[in-house]
Design an enzyme around this catalytic site. Structure first.
Site, PDB file in Angstrom:
ATOM      1  N   LYS A 220     -39.701 -30.327 -25.349  1.00 48.80           N
ATOM      2  CA  LYS A 220     -40.677 -30.526 -24.276  1.00 48.80           C
ATOM      3  C   LYS A 220     -40.359 -31.734 -23.399  1.00 48.80           C
ATOM      4  O   LYS A 220     -39.552 -32.590 -23.751  1.00 48.80           O
ATOM      5  CB  LYS A 220     -42.094 -30.618 -24.849  1.00 48.80           C
ATOM      6  CG  LYS A 220     -42.641 -29.215 -25.191  1.00 48.80           C
ATOM      7  CD  LYS A 220     -44.082 -29.227 -25.619  1.00 48.80           C
ATOM      8  CE  LYS A 220     -44.536 -27.785 -25.931  1.00 48.80           C
ATOM      9  NZ  LYS A 220     -45.887 -27.756 -26.514  1.00 48.80           N
ATOM     10  N   ARG A 254     -43.766 -26.059 -34.757  1.00 43.39           N
ATOM     11  CA  ARG A 254     -43.305 -24.979 -33.875  1.00 43.39           C
ATOM     12  C   ARG A 254     -42.000 -25.427 -33.217  1.00 43.39           C
ATOM     13  O   ARG A 254     -41.988 -26.474 -32.565  1.00 43.39           O
ATOM     14  CB  ARG A 254     -44.395 -24.690 -32.833  1.00 43.39           C
ATOM     15  CG  ARG A 254     -44.124 -23.516 -31.926  1.00 43.39           C
ATOM     16  CD  ARG A 254     -45.320 -23.274 -31.010  1.00 43.39           C
ATOM     17  NE  ARG A 254     -45.084 -22.181 -30.075  1.00 43.39           N
ATOM     18  CZ  ARG A 254     -44.439 -22.333 -28.929  1.00 43.39           C
ATOM     19  NH1 ARG A 254     -43.999 -23.503 -28.561  1.00 43.39           N
ATOM     20  NH2 ARG A 254     -44.265 -21.282 -28.128  1.00 43.39           N
TER      21      ARG A 254
HETATM   22  C1  YH5 Z   1     -47.724 -25.624 -28.580  1.00 38.90           C
HETATM   23  O1  YH5 Z   1     -47.414 -26.812 -28.452  1.00 38.90           O
HETATM   24  N1  YH5 Z   1     -46.377 -24.572 -26.688  1.00 38.90           N
HETATM   25  S1  YH5 Z   1     -45.407 -22.713 -24.937  1.00 38.90           S
HETATM   26  C2  YH5 Z   1     -42.105 -26.645 -21.932  1.00 38.90           C
HETATM   27  C3  YH5 Z   1     -40.857 -27.029 -22.394  1.00 38.90           C
HETATM   28  C4  YH5 Z   1     -40.412 -26.633 -23.640  1.00 38.90           C
HETATM   29  C5  YH5 Z   1     -41.236 -25.836 -24.428  1.00 38.90           C
HETATM   30  C6  YH5 Z   1     -38.843 -27.497 -21.289  1.00 38.90           C
HETATM   31  N2  YH5 Z   1     -47.078 -22.484 -27.039  1.00 38.90           N
HETATM   32  C7  YH5 Z   1     -47.226 -24.579 -27.751  1.00 38.90           C
HETATM   33  O2  YH5 Z   1     -43.027 -24.271 -25.918  1.00 38.90           O
HETATM   34  N3  YH5 Z   1     -48.519 -22.947 -28.963  1.00 38.90           N
HETATM   35  C8  YH5 Z   1     -46.322 -23.294 -26.285  1.00 38.90           C
HETATM   36  O3  YH5 Z   1     -40.123 -27.858 -21.599  1.00 38.90           O
HETATM   37  C9  YH5 Z   1     -47.659 -23.285 -27.973  1.00 38.90           C
HETATM   38  N4  YH5 Z   1     -48.595 -25.234 -29.563  1.00 38.90           N
HETATM   39  C10 YH5 Z   1     -48.978 -23.939 -29.751  1.00 38.90           C
HETATM   40  N5  YH5 Z   1     -49.834 -23.660 -30.730  1.00 38.90           N
HETATM   41  C11 YH5 Z   1     -44.669 -24.172 -24.210  1.00 38.90           C
HETATM   42  C12 YH5 Z   1     -43.368 -24.580 -24.794  1.00 38.90           C
HETATM   43  C13 YH5 Z   1     -42.485 -25.438 -23.949  1.00 38.90           C
HETATM   44  C14 YH5 Z   1     -42.903 -25.854 -22.706  1.00 38.90           C
END
Ligand code: YH5
Length: 275
Positions: A220, A254
């Site tokens: 993230k 996750r």
């Molecule tokens: C979460 O924290 N996150 S989707 C932006 C990024 C990298 C990854 C490049 N669903 C979560 O994974 N569900 C998502 O920057 C989730 N907790 C739970 N429970 C976003 C994601 C991401 C976004």
């Protein structure tokens, strides 16, 4: 029923592997190719030690646009069915839509993961009627605009209070506490300082709510912001944070990089439980 997920005497957290089936996660290929690519990813994650596969058909990244129920169903259901034909690995459905929750559970999903904490129309009732654990995540605002000006009195207290209220709403709707998992929602309407402060206070969050905690920081922007690196270089820092979260008592991590994350949480968990 959900003891598998909620055992609090485990030495280290479960690893939830991310499986994106959003249109933007496949640059080319038809539905068949997408399904095959998803299955290969699932097999690789199982080989790497994953505990739960989290499948999502809605992009909730900052700025992402909404998808219809029909489109989300078309993305996730065939993949869940395909996973069920070859393995009994638990699948969680990353959705806010009641109908997607229902059809995903019928297709074989055994956890609901909702970044909107069951606040969408019909979601609370759908979850109450389905016999599966639910992840309640905190988000301030909506994905499209949530990063414009996040604001809190006290981010830890505010997130705790939101989650406490959602837990109460769930209990009133007939969802018992033993089905609930909470998540502070890293990157969802939070500045870098908010994210860092929430991470530091994971133990308080767990103590205050007395429920299992899920942590999602993999790749993230909080990592990008501290280290000034693009998304494809964020694995080592993601794994470091997974180890730290394990140390702080997180129950589920996750993650994209399942093999490395499993190693980190197992190692940190082993040190944590030693005499
Ligand atoms: C979460 O924290 N996150 S989707 C932006 C990024 C990298 C990854 C490049 N669903 C979560 O994974 N569900 C998502 O920057 C989730 N907790 C739970 N429970 C976003 C994601 C991401 C976004």
């Amino acid at each position: 029923m959900s003891d598998f997920f909620l055992q609090s005497d485990r030495a280290f957290p479960l690893v939830m592997g991310i499986l994106n089936v959003t249109p933007d996660s496949f640059s080319d290929g038809g539905l068949f190719e997408q399904k095959e690519a998803s299955l290969k990813h699932v097999r690789d994650m199982i080989d790497a030690g994953v505990d739960i596969i989290d499948i999502g058909g809605e992009s909730t990244r900052p700025g992402a646009k909404a998808v219809s129920v029909a489109e989300e169903l078309q993305r996730v259901i065939p993949v869940i069915e395909a996973i069920r034909t070859e393995t009994d690995i638990p699948v969680s459905i990353d959705t806010s839509k009641a109908q997607v929750m229902r059809e995903a559970v019928v297709a074989g999903a055994s956890v609901i993961n909702d970044v909107r904490a069951l606040q969408e129309e019909g979601a609370l009732q759908a979850a109450a009627e389905l016999p599966v654990p639910v992840v309640l995540m905190h988000m301030q605002g909506q994905p499209r605009t949530m990063q414009e000006h996040p604001e809190y009195n006290n981010v830890v207290e505010d997130v705790c209070e939101f989650l406490r209220n959602r837990v109460q709403a769930c209990e009133q709707a007939g969802i018992s506490r033993d089905r609930l998992i909470v998540d502070p929602g890293f990157g969802f309407g939070k500045t870098l300082q908010h994210n860092l402060s929430l991470f530091r206070h994971i133990p308080e969050l767990k103590q205050q709510l007395d429920l299992p905690v899920l942590i999602g920081v993999s790749r993230k922007s909080m990592i990008g912001a501290v280290l000034d690196i693009p998304v494809e270089e964020r694995m080592p820092a993601s794994v470091a944070l997974a180890g730290l979260a394990a140390w702080m008592g997180a129950d589920i991590i996750r993650a994209h990089d399942v093999r490395e994350t499993c190693q980190a949480v197992k190692m940190c968990g082993s040190v944590k439980e030693s005499e």
